[in-house]
Write a protein that holds these residues in place. Structure first.
Motif, mmCIF file in Angstrom:
data_model
loop_
_atom_site.group_PDB
_atom_site.id
_atom_site.type_symbol
_atom_site.label_atom_id
_atom_site.label_comp_id
_atom_site.label_asym_id
_atom_site.label_seq_id
_atom_site.Cartn_x
_atom_site.Cartn_y
_atom_site.Cartn_z
ATOM 1 N N TYR B 382 4.372 -37.132 28.854
ATOM 2 C CA TYR B 382 4.434 -37.292 30.333
ATOM 3 C C TYR B 382 4.871 -36.124 30.919
ATOM 4 N N LYS B 383 5.330 -34.901 30.094
ATOM 5 C CA LYS B 383 6.080 -33.992 30.790
ATOM 6 C C LYS B 383 5.180 -33.282 31.779
ATOM 7 N N GLY B 384 5.800 -33.200 32.794
ATOM 8 C CA GLY B 384 5.189 -32.327 33.970
ATOM 9 C C GLY B 384 3.766 -33.091 34.440
ATOM 10 N N LEU B 385 3.485 -34.414 34.322
ATOM 11 C CA LEU B 385 2.368 -35.029 34.706
ATOM 12 C C LEU B 385 2.309 -35.051 36.420
ATOM 13 N N GLY B 386 3.626 -35.191 37.046
ATOM 14 C CA GLY B 386 3.753 -34.868 38.187
ATOM 15 C C GLY B 386 2.990 -33.763 39.061
ATOM 16 N N TYR B 387 2.797 -32.659 38.093
ATOM 17 C CA TYR B 387 2.212 -31.422 38.874
ATOM 18 C C TYR B 387 0.672 -31.481 38.334
ATOM 19 N N THR B 388 0.473 -32.139 36.910
ATOM 20 C CA THR B 388 -1.154 -31.799 36.799
ATOM 21 C C THR B 388 -1.817 -33.109 37.441
ATOM 22 N N MET B 389 -1.172 -34.318 37.675
ATOM 23 C CA MET B 389 -1.941 -35.229 38.235
ATOM 24 C C MET B 389 -1.067 -35.828 39.447
ATOM 25 N N PHE B 391 -1.374 -37.186 42.400
ATOM 26 C CA PHE B 391 -1.422 -38.343 43.089
ATOM 27 C C PHE B 391 -0.925 -39.736 42.168
ATOM 28 N N LEU B 392 -1.306 -39.687 40.919
ATOM 29 C CA LEU B 392 -0.930 -40.611 39.889
ATOM 30 C C LEU B 392 0.678 -40.667 39.970
ATOM 31 N N GLY B 393 1.167 -39.467 39.667
ATOM 32 C CA GLY B 393 2.622 -39.329 39.644
ATOM 33 C C GLY B 393 3.365 -39.738 40.529
ATOM 34 N N VAL B 394 3.035 -39.733 41.706
ATOM 35 C CA VAL B 394 3.572 -40.203 42.905
ATOM 36 C C VAL B 394 3.687 -41.755 43.023
ATOM 37 N N THR B 395 2.348 -42.116 42.727
ATOM 38 C CA THR B 395 2.067 -43.466 42.929
ATOM 39 C C THR B 395 2.902 -44.236 41.889
#
Lengths: 166, 504
Positions: B382-389, B391-395
């Motif tokens: 899940y490393k860095g998923l907030g940047y690659t995805m 929308f999903l990361g924030v929700t």
């Protein structure tokens, strides 16, 4: 001690002794054969309780169905008779103390100390199948119908598990 | 013979009949349509929509169904229809509809496409079992419906057969399930032996007698709780939860964590409230038969459950396992609300459950979408998923914040009402322990967010396109989590209208 008591203790002894061997033998075929006597003893107890229908079903379903299935399963799986079943015991002393304590409380406080609801009846001369059938389509019709759906779901579930995945 | 009572009972059973009809239609259409299985989820959905119509009718509808034909003087029946049951049935329907939509986009389910008919049949079988569990007021029906739910969920937990973990999950589930349903049957037999009846209302009136053996009753109560506690994964009957949640397909994990728990809690509340109550004080507190200390028992179990759940979650590196332990902890919070044994506690439980359903399903859905994309549920990936995805990361972050119970999310409102109920009942110590537990839970939820937003992506970013359906589903689940956090009046009013449990 009348004749009923003697028969009761006989069946109870058959059930207990054979159940003990089911758990302790290392060979699964011996276990299965001992299970036969356990089921038989329980069926006898049902008869003594006046539940003739349940007793017959017990023999038909458990002895005639499930046990035969187990034996066939054992015979068709050629390696299973050689498999060492792990029946070792761990922590014998704490287990014995725990079980004895629980059994003591259960027997002396719960089973002897409770005023169980009992119904006095004579041993019925006619069979209970008619009354049972009538109850199943009146008082317990919901249970009966639900059992139908339960069996359907279980059948589908069993087929799903048994099916070979491509 | 009077058969009118049976015929009249059928009107009370409308949701269950609808679900059974949908189940049979799925089986039939699976046979008729052959390879084309597109219609099956539609049938299942249609069945759920029809059932929800009948359930909404039951919101204002009280009564007993299937009373004994041979004993017409006993006016209580096997099925109790009331607004409390309707509330939990609507939670089950909500979870089912969402899970059917989840299954559209789940890669795991798509892989076993030729067994889709069985999948929906088993899901509907579970729904039927849960409906009956929620409204059962007869021990025979309680046991049978519990078995129907369990047997369907064993198969569903092992539905993806090509993965070893899935089969392991199913096997563990069935072994734990068999043991606890055996314990429950033993408890039921003791209760039946003491009273000679399986109807909870009749048992209640017989238990009011002074010459009841308290020890035997306590024994029966604990044993029956073992069966229900296994369904709601309360400690010490929770051992199956992490393994099963990890091994089962994510759609089923989400379903188990919400719907099956809802049914279990409804059954527990109904069982405790009907069987062991002797009256309701004007303040809304339930006066219990002094035979069994339900309050103390439930407090101990709830503290044990939430503490074990939260502390075990700290070390988890797999998202499904983490959410499994988190769902154990949430079961602990909800049990605490039941332990108050008052109408106010009941309202708090209903509010909490209404919110929990949305946030938990949402969290599982996003874990599923990410697993569809990267093929893993490990925290490392899940490393860095907030940047690659983004929308999903924030929700996902919003769902997690709500699961922690931080303001201004809906999870906060749920916890707030639970704590108010506890403080009102002067159970300050329990409230403090629960608060400390919430602080512990902060760590592992935030750990996920830290991995997603503060760590560098392991692989170069890949384009990720969210399908319109997934987007709509996320919004449907996110909206309540956000809106109920600031404007919570509707759900509170709704819960207050749903506390009628038929009985004293």
């Amino acid at each position: 001690m009348n004749i009923y008591d003697i028969v009761f203790y006989l069946f109870a002894a058959i059930t207990l002794v054979s159940a003990f061997f089911v758990v302790t033998t290392r060979n699964i075929v011996y276990s299965a054969f001992n299970l036969l006597f356990t089921f038989f003893g329980v069926a006898g107890l049902y008869v003594l309780l006046g539940a003739d229908f349940v007793a017959v079903v017990q023999i038909m379903v458990y002895v005639g169905g499930i046990l035969i299935l187990i034996l066939f399963g054992v015979m068709l799986t050629n390696k299973i008779t050689n498999v060492q079943i792990k029946t070792g015991t761990l922590q014998v002393i704490p287990a014995v103390i725990g079980v004895l304590l629980l059994a003591g409380v259960l027997i002396f406080k719960v089973f002897l100390g409770t005023e169980w609801k009992s119904v006095k009846t004579d041993i019925p001369v006619k069979t209970t199948a008619f009354a049972l059938g009538k109850l199943l389509i009146t008082d317990y019709v919901l249970i009966f119908e639900l059992l139908g759906i339960l069996l359907l779901v279980v059948l589908i579930g069993a087929a799903t598990i048994a099916r070979r995945e491509k | 013979m009077e058969f009118h009572s049976i015929l009249n009972s059928l009107t009370y059973l409308a949701p269950e009949i609808t679900v059974s009809a949908a189940l049979i239609l799925v089986v039939l259409f699976d046979l008729i349509l052959g390879k084309n299985k597109k219609a099956l989820p539609v049938i299942a959905l249609a069945g759920m929509v029809a059932a929800s119509f009948f359930v909404f009718q039951q919101m204002t509808f009280n009564g007993f169904a299937f009373s004994k034909v041979s004993q017409p003087w006993i006016n209580v029946g096997m099925i109790t229809v009331d607004s409390f049951g309707a509330f939990f049935k609507s939670i089950v329907i909500l979870a089912t509809v969402l899970v059917i939509f989840f299954s559209f986009s789940s890669e795991e389910i798509k892989k076993s496409f030729d067994r889709l008919g069985e999948y929906y049949t088993l899901v509907l079988g579970m729904v039927l079992g849960m409906f009956l569990m929620i409204s059962a007021s007869d021990l025979l029906l309680v046991y049978l419906s519990l078995e129907l739910v369990s047997l369907s969920s064993y198969v569903l937990a092992g539905f993806t057969k090509l993965r070893e973990r899935s089969s392991e999950a199913a096997l563990k589930y069935i072994i734990y399930g068999a043991v606890s349903s055996g314990l429950m049957l033993f408890g039921i037999s003791i209760l039946f032996g003491m009273t000679g009846s399986t109807n909870l209302y009749v048992i209640n009136s017989l238990l009011q007698a002074p010459n009841i053996n308290h020890l035997a009753l306590a024994f029966a109560g604990i044993l029956i709780f073992a069966g229900i506690g296994y369904k709601i994964s309360a400690a010490p009957f929770h051992f199956w939860t992490p393994d099963v949640y990890e091994g089962a397909p994510i759609t089923i994990t989400a379903f188990l964590s919400v719907a099956s728990k809802a049914a279990g809690f409804a059954l527990l509340i109904r069982f405790v409230k009907i069987t062991f109550i002797s009256g309701v004080a004007p303040s809304g507190h339930w006066q219990m038969i002094p035979a069994f200390p339900w309050k103390e028992f439930l407090i101990v179990i709830s503290i044990l459950t939430m503490t074990l759940g939260n502390f075990s979650a700290l070390w988890q590196t797999n998202l499904k396992r983490l959410l499994a332990y988190s769902s154990i902890a949430h079961a602990g919070y909800i049990l605490m609300g039941i332990a108050v044994l008052s109408n106010q506690g009941l309202i708090a439980v209903l509010i909490y459950f209404g919110i929990y359903a949305f946030m938990n399903l949402g969290a599982f859905f996003i874990v599923m979408l990410i697993a569809n994309k990267i093929g893993s549920e490990e925290l490392e990936d899940y490393k860095g998923l907030g940047y690659t995805m983004p929308f999903l990361g924030v929700t996902f972050g919003m769902f997690l914040v709500s699961l922690i119970g931080l303001p201004p999310s809906a999870g906060f409102i749920g916890k707030l009402y639970l704590f108010i109920a506890l403080v009102d009942a002067k159970m300050i110590v329990v409230a403090v322990i629960a608060l400390l537990n919430t602080v512990v839970s902060l760590y592992y939820y935030i750990k996920v967010l830290r991995e997603m937003f503060l760590a560098k992506p392991a692989s170069p970013s890949t384009a990720f396109k969210l399908s319109p359906l997934s987007l709509i589903l996320i919004i449907v689940m996110l909206a309540p989590v956000v809106i109920f956090g600031v404007y919570f009046n509707p759900i509170v009013e709704f819960a207050k209208g749903c506390v009628t449990i038929l009985g004293l």
